[in-house]
Enzyme design. Structure first.
Site, mmCIF file in Angstrom:
data_model
loop_
_atom_site.group_PDB
_atom_site.id
_atom_site.type_symbol
_atom_site.label_atom_id
_atom_site.label_comp_id
_atom_site.label_asym_id
_atom_site.label_seq_id
_atom_site.Cartn_x
_atom_site.Cartn_y
_atom_site.Cartn_z
ATOM 1 N N SER A 269 0.846 -1.188 0.000
ATOM 2 C CA SER A 269 0.000 0.000 0.000
ATOM 3 C C SER A 269 0.881 1.237 0.000
ATOM 4 C CB SER A 269 -0.908 0.001 1.236
ATOM 5 O OG SER A 269 -1.453 1.279 1.473
ATOM 6 N N ARG A 308 -27.794 -5.517 -44.066
ATOM 7 C CA ARG A 308 -26.583 -4.931 -43.489
ATOM 8 C C ARG A 308 -26.979 -4.011 -42.354
ATOM 9 N NH1 ARG A 308 -24.053 -6.802 -46.009
ATOM 10 N NH2 ARG A 308 -22.875 -5.845 -47.691
#
Length: 453
Positions: A269, A308
Site C-alpha cells: 500500500s 446490413r
C-alpha cells in the site's frame, strides 16, 4: 497507457491490439484469393501474388488505408484498393473476389475471436490445473462454509478448490465448443453470391477450409448468432473467474486470513506498510467486472436491418476487441493469483473449531427430530439460537438447561461433519483428468496458432 498493466494483462490484449485487425483482414483476403484459384475463378499465379502481399504488407500504402477507413465506413474498401495497387493489373482480379466488405470484416472478427479464445483457454487451463493441485492437497482440510457471507457449516478446502475447478473446466468446455463452431462469412453484396460467377457456394466452402472455419448454408449478415455465441461464452468465463477471485478476496480479509497471495514485490500500500493486498485477485475481479456491459452491447447490436446493419454491425468491432481483452486479462490475473495462493490450514481449522454454534444447532435439530418431527425440531433449534444470541449466553448452556440434550456432548469429539466432500473432490479431479487427457481444445489451439482446425 499506464492502466494497461492492470487491464491489458496477458497475451490476449497484445494479440488484439495494434495491427491485429489489419493482420486478420489481410489473412482473409489472402485466403479468399487462394480459394478463388481453387475453384477456377482466378489464375493460381495471381492468387499467389495476392497471398504474398497479404503475408507481407510492407508494399501497401497503409497510411492511406488508415486515413480513409472512416470515410468508407469500414477499413475494407481502402484496403482492397491498396492491395490492387500493390499487386498490379494482372493479379488485381484475384483481390476480393466476389466479396463484400462485411464478408471480410466478419471473417476477420471470427479469426480474432478464435485466437483470443485460444489464449484465454490457455490461462483458464493453467488456473484449472492449479485448482486441481489445491483440491488434491487439501482434500480433507476443514474450512468454514459461508452462506450469505455468514458462517454456515464446515466444508473442506478441497471441496472449495474442486468447485472452482469444475467451474473452470466447464468454462473451458464451452469455449472449445464455441471456437470449433465459428463460421466463415461469404455472401457478396446482398448475400446472393451474384458476383461469384456461379461458384459462390463452392468458394465459400473453400474459403472456410483455407481458414479452418465452418461453412454455412447462407450468409449471417444480420443474424449475429456467431458473435452472440462468442459474447456469451466470454461473459460466462468472466463470471467464473470473478467468483473465484471474489472468494480469494474474502478469504484474505484480515479478520478471516485463511488464504494469502504470496508474490514478491506485489500487494503493498502507498500509505500503510503493513498491508498485503490480494492484488491479482482484485485485478482479476476488476477486469471480469467490465465484461457484462460489453456482452450487453454485443447482444443489443444483434438487432440489425435487412441485409446490413446500420451502425449496430459497426458497434461490434471495438466491443468484441475490448471484451476479448478484458476477459483475457481477468483469466491471466486469476492464473497468477492461484499460482501464488497459500492456504493456512491451521487458521481454517481454528475457525471451524471456534464456530461451535452452527454445528451444535444442527446436532440439536437432529437430536430432537425423533420426538418432535423434522420441522418442529428445526424450529426449536432455531429458537434456541435466537434466544442465546439475545441473552448473550452460550448456546450449549441454554440447550442443556431447556432440553434433555447434552449440548457439550453433541460436539465434544470436535470432528466436523463434512458429509461427502471428499468423494465429490475425487469426482471433480477424475473429471478434470478425463478433460485434460481428451484435450478438448486441441482444435482450438491448432487454429489459434494459425493452422486449420
Amino acid at each position: 497507457m499506464i492502466l494497461d498493466a492492470t487491464f491489458a494483462r496477458g497475451p490476449v490484449s497484445a494479440g488484439t491490439a495494434g495491427d491485429a485487425w489489419l493482420v486478420a483482414l489481410l489473412e482473409v483476403e489472402g485466403a479468399l484469393a487462394r480459394a478463388a484459384a481453387r475453384v477456377g475463378l482466378v489464375a493460381g499465379t495471381a492468387a499467389e501474388e495476392v497471398s504474398r502481399v497479404c503475408a507481407d504488407p510492407s508494399a501497401l500504402d497503409l497510411p492511406a488505408v488508415y486515413a480513409r477507413a472512416g470515410d468508407a465506413g469500414n477499413p475494407v474498401p481502402p484496403l482492397v484498393r491498396a492491395l490492387q495497387d500493390a499487386v498490379g493489373p494482372h493479379a488485381a482480379r484475384a483481390v476480393h473476389v466476389g466479396a463484400t466488405s462485411q464478408d471480410v470484416v466478419d471473417t476477420a472478427a471470427v479469426l480474432l475471436a478464435r485466437r483470443g479464445l485460444h489464449l484465454i483457454d490457455t490461462d483458464l487451463a493453467a488456473a484449472a490445473d492449479t485448482c486441481a493441485r489445491l483440491a488434491r492437497a487439501h482434500r480433507d482440510d476443514v474450512l468454514m462454509g459461508r452462506t450469505l457471507l455468514q458462517q454456515a457449516l464446515p466444508v473442506t478446502a478441497g471441496l472449495k478448490a474442486a468447485t472452482w475447478l469444475a467451474g473452470l473446466d466447464g468454462a473451458r468446455a464451452r469455449v472449445a465448443a464455441v471456437a470449433a463452431a465459428l463460421p466463415v462469412q461469404y455472401g457478396g453484396a446482398v448475400g446472393t453470391l451474384a458476383a461469384s460467377s456461379g461458384s459462390g457456394v463452392d468458394l465459400r466452402r473453400e474459403l472456410a477450409a483455407e481458414l479452418g472455419l465452418a461453412t454455412t448454408e447462407v450468409p449471417w449478415f444480420t443474424v449475429r448468432l456467431p458473435i452472440a455465441d462468442v459474447a456469451g461464452v466470454l461473459g460466462a468465463a468472466a463470471g467464473v473467474v470473478a467468483t473465484i477471485a471474489l472468494d480469494v478476496v474474502l478469504l484474505t480479509q484480515t479478520e478471516v486470513a485463511e488464504v494469502a497471495e504470496v508474490a514478491e514485490g506485489r500487494g503493498g500500500s502507498s500509505a500503510m506498510p503493513h498491508k498485503a493486498n490480494p492484488v491479482a485477485a482484485v485485478s482479476a475481479r476488476a477486469c471480469a467486472r467490465r465484461a457484462p456491459g460489453l456482452v450487453a452491447t454485443l447482444f443489443a447490436a444483434m438487432e440489425q436491418e435487412h441485409e446490413r446493419g446500420a451502425g449496430t454491425w459497426h458497434a461490434e468491432w471495438p466491443t468484441l476487441t475490448d471484451l476479448l481483452g478484458t476477459v483475457g486479462s481477468a483469466a491471466s490475473w486469476l492464473a497468477e493469483c492461484l499460482s501464488s495462493l497459500r492456504l493456512d490450514t491451521g487458521r481454517m481449522a481454528q475457525t471451524v473449531a471456534a464456530a461451535g454454534d452452527p454445528q451444535l444447532a444442527r446436532a440439536l435439530a437432529e437430536a430432537l427430530t425423533p420426538a418432535l418431527g423434522a420441522g418442529a425440531a428445526h424450529d426449536a433449534a432455531a429458537a434456541a439460537v435466537r434466544e442465546a444470541a439475545a441473552s448473550g449466553r452460550p448456546l450449549a448452556d441454554l440447550v442443556a438447561e431447556r432440553t434433555d440434550v447434552d449440548g457439550a456432548a453433541l460436539v465434544a469429539d470436535g470432528t466436523p461433519d463434512v458429509g461427502e466432500a471428499g468423494a465429490q473432490v475425487d469426482a471433480a479431479l477424475a473429471a478434470h483428468t478425463i478433460a485434460v487427457q481428451s484435450d478438448p481444445t486441441a482444435a482450438v489451439h491448432a487454429a489459434g496458432e494459425g493452422g486449420p482446425a
